[in-house]
Every structure is written in structure tokens, then in C-alpha cells.
Design an enzyme around this catalytic site. Sequence first.
Site, PDB file in Angstrom:
ATOM      1  N   ASP A 165       1.328  -1.434  -0.030  1.00  0.00           N
ATOM      2  CA  ASP A 165       0.322  -0.217   0.151  1.00  0.00           C
ATOM      3  C   ASP A 165       0.896   1.090   0.252  1.00  0.00           C
ATOM      4  O   ASP A 165       1.782   1.016   0.755  1.00  0.00           O
ATOM      5  CB  ASP A 165      -1.243  -0.475   1.158  1.00  0.00           C
ATOM      6  CG  ASP A 165      -1.903   0.807   1.467  1.00  0.00           C
ATOM      7  OD1 ASP A 165      -3.111   1.013   0.851  1.00  0.00           O
ATOM      8  OD2 ASP A 165      -1.417   2.304   1.820  1.00  0.00           O
ATOM      9  N   ILE A 166       0.510   2.015  -0.776  1.00  0.00           N
ATOM     10  CA  ILE A 166       1.568   3.446  -1.229  1.00  0.00           C
ATOM     11  C   ILE A 166       1.391   3.978   0.110  1.00  0.00           C
ATOM     12  O   ILE A 166      -0.496   4.899   0.631  1.00  0.00           O
ATOM     13  CB  ILE A 166       1.087   4.671  -1.795  1.00  0.00           C
ATOM     14  CG1 ILE A 166       1.285   3.848  -3.729  1.00  0.00           C
ATOM     15  CG2 ILE A 166       1.907   5.705  -2.329  1.00  0.00           C
ATOM     16  CD1 ILE A 166       1.001   3.796  -4.242  1.00  0.00           C
ATOM     17  N   ASN A 173      -2.576  12.405  -4.759  1.00  0.00           N
ATOM     18  CA  ASN A 173      -3.981  13.058  -4.882  1.00  0.00           C
ATOM     19  C   ASN A 173      -4.764  14.662  -4.349  1.00  0.00           C
ATOM     20  O   ASN A 173      -4.817  15.249  -5.627  1.00  0.00           O
ATOM     21  CB  ASN A 173      -5.063  12.777  -4.744  1.00  0.00           C
ATOM     22  CG  ASN A 173      -5.123  10.985  -5.911  1.00  0.00           C
ATOM     23  OD1 ASN A 173      -4.217  11.105  -7.215  1.00  0.00           O
ATOM     24  ND2 ASN A 173      -5.109  10.053  -5.085  1.00  0.00           N
ATOM     25  N   ASP A 182      -2.167   8.972 -10.084  1.00  0.00           N
ATOM     26  CA  ASP A 182      -1.970   7.586 -11.658  1.00  0.00           C
ATOM     27  C   ASP A 182      -0.382   7.609 -12.060  1.00  0.00           C
ATOM     28  O   ASP A 182      -0.664   6.028 -12.229  1.00  0.00           O
ATOM     29  CB  ASP A 182      -3.539   8.641 -12.125  1.00  0.00           C
ATOM     30  CG  ASP A 182      -4.692   8.145 -12.569  1.00  0.00           C
ATOM     31  OD1 ASP A 182      -4.703   7.869 -10.857  1.00  0.00           O
ATOM     32  OD2 ASP A 182      -5.742   8.734 -13.203  1.00  0.00           O
ATOM     33  N   GLU A 208      -4.979   2.392  -4.385  1.00  0.00           N
ATOM     34  CA  GLU A 208      -3.425   1.963  -3.641  1.00  0.00           C
ATOM     35  C   GLU A 208      -2.968   0.846  -4.079  1.00  0.00           C
ATOM     36  O   GLU A 208      -1.513   1.376  -2.368  1.00  0.00           O
ATOM     37  CB  GLU A 208      -3.240   3.104  -3.005  1.00  0.00           C
ATOM     38  CG  GLU A 208      -3.140   2.789  -1.867  1.00  0.00           C
ATOM     39  CD  GLU A 208      -5.011   3.766  -1.567  1.00  0.00           C
ATOM     40  OE1 GLU A 208      -4.904   3.887  -0.347  1.00  0.00           O
ATOM     41  OE2 GLU A 208      -5.926   3.824  -2.085  1.00  0.00           O
TER      42      GLU A 208
END
Length: 287
Positions: A165-166, A173, A182, A208
Site C-alpha cells: 500500500d502506498i 492526490n 495515476d 493504491e
Amino acid sequence: MLGKHIESFMSVTNKLFFHTYFYPFIQLYGHVNEIYLSFRASTQLDVPVLLNGIRQERDGEIYLDCVVVEMRKRLEHEKDILQTKKKLEELYQATNEANKKLELLHQEYEIKQQELINVNHQLETMALTDALTGLNNRRFFQESLLANIALFQLSQLPFSLFIIDIDRFKLINDTYGHPVGDLVLHGLAQLLKAESREVDIVARYGGEEFVLILPNTTEENAKLIAERYRAKIEATPMGDLSITTSIGIATFKSEDTDQTLISKADQALYFSKTNGRNRVTHAVDMV
């Protein structure tokens, strides 16, 4: 109709339509609703019908179950029926020249059928691919996970699952906009693919989150590999940004199912997130 193939009751035109629409559609979606066809009765009269179909597996074999309902209200279809009947009568009454046309039509049909097979293959690939990142999608991951579990039950070879997971992706965003987000997702996808073995499954799980299935990978090896991924991601710029990731790991045990394995990896990911992020946690090490 008992004991006979359904196509034996169809005209040439209906067979073409059946091959062009019914088979590809039911292979892709698993069901077909309200196909309009006509069957040739023993009296040589055409019987207009609506056909519904569904693909099901029973005892390890694939069956196509169909329900056919005779059309009683067919005013909207009568024009098409009359035109088709007229064309067929003209076709069967034609001379050698018409036979040559039929042969050409058959050749054209074979070409179109091959084109359709190619298109269906492309559609199947698209159905298993994440459009943004080009990785396998969640459906492909779930099917691959079940396949690896089946292989484990036969061979007892261990395999491990990563959920990556980022960290603070929402902030990216909100700060830079979704197009930049993206680009980060696409860049991370390419990095994961480049760092993985050919036998590994790399997929976008959603948002993500990314998932990896690593065949023949023990707990200890999984930790080392995950740490390599974490460090590589941290050291690799994503455009003008640098990102970190949190990783949760679970290694399949004989008592596990697909759901319990995902749950363990997800809990390990949550542990990494709540204990500082940018870290690797194996489910067996949570305290």
C-alpha cells in the site's frame, strides 16, 4: 429435439448468428438473455423462439443450460423473418453462380470467425487486466490465488502473499491532483513488475493497493524479498515525487483458505501502517 444438437434445428442464417453472438457472449459473461432465433420444425415451418442460456459447472464439467420459449407475440420480428425467408429461398433456388457465392460466403465466414476468436481473446485479456497500470487485475489475482492453493495441496510447496500500500496516497492526490496520482500508480506497477520473477503474480488489488503471489517462497525469504521491494520503492523517484510503501505478508499454511490468507496479510499491512509506515510486517511477527 432430445439427443440432438441445438444447431440441427437452425437455418444457415441462424447458425451464423448463433456462432457470432451466443458462443462468444456466454464465454465472456457466463450467460445470455433473450436471443431471438427461429427453429425449423418437422413440418418445415419456422418456429420463432426466445433463448436464454447460462454456463455452469457440474462435477467438474462445463454445461450450457438453455431455456427456449416460443414467441407468441412476434409482430416486431415478422418483417425480419419474411426478409430472411425470402433471401434463403432465393439462395437455395440459385444456379451454379449462387453456389459459388455460397462458397465465397463460407470463406468470408471462416475469416470473420477467426477475427471473432482473436477479438474474444483480446476481450478476455482485457477482462483480466487493470486498465490504468497494465497489471493483472483483482479477478486474475483471485483466480491465481486459488490455483496456488490447489498446487500447495498437491506439492506442499510454500507460497507467500504480499499486500503493498502506498503511504499517504490520498495526500498525493489532494496536493498534486489525480493525474499525478495515476502516474505514481503506473510507475509503481512497472517497478513491481520489473523486480518480480516470471512465476510471480503481480496485480492491482484496488485503489493504491497492490498484491503479489510468490510461489515457492518461505516466511524468511518472503521477509527478505519484501524488504528489498520496500527499499527499492523508497529509492526510486516517481517523476518529481518520492514515495514509500507499507507491506503486509502472509505465508500459506495447510489450515488456511484464500480468505484467511488475505486477512492475515491485510492485518500485517495494517500493523505496518499503524507502526510508522514504510515498513514490512509478516503476519507471524505481529505482537
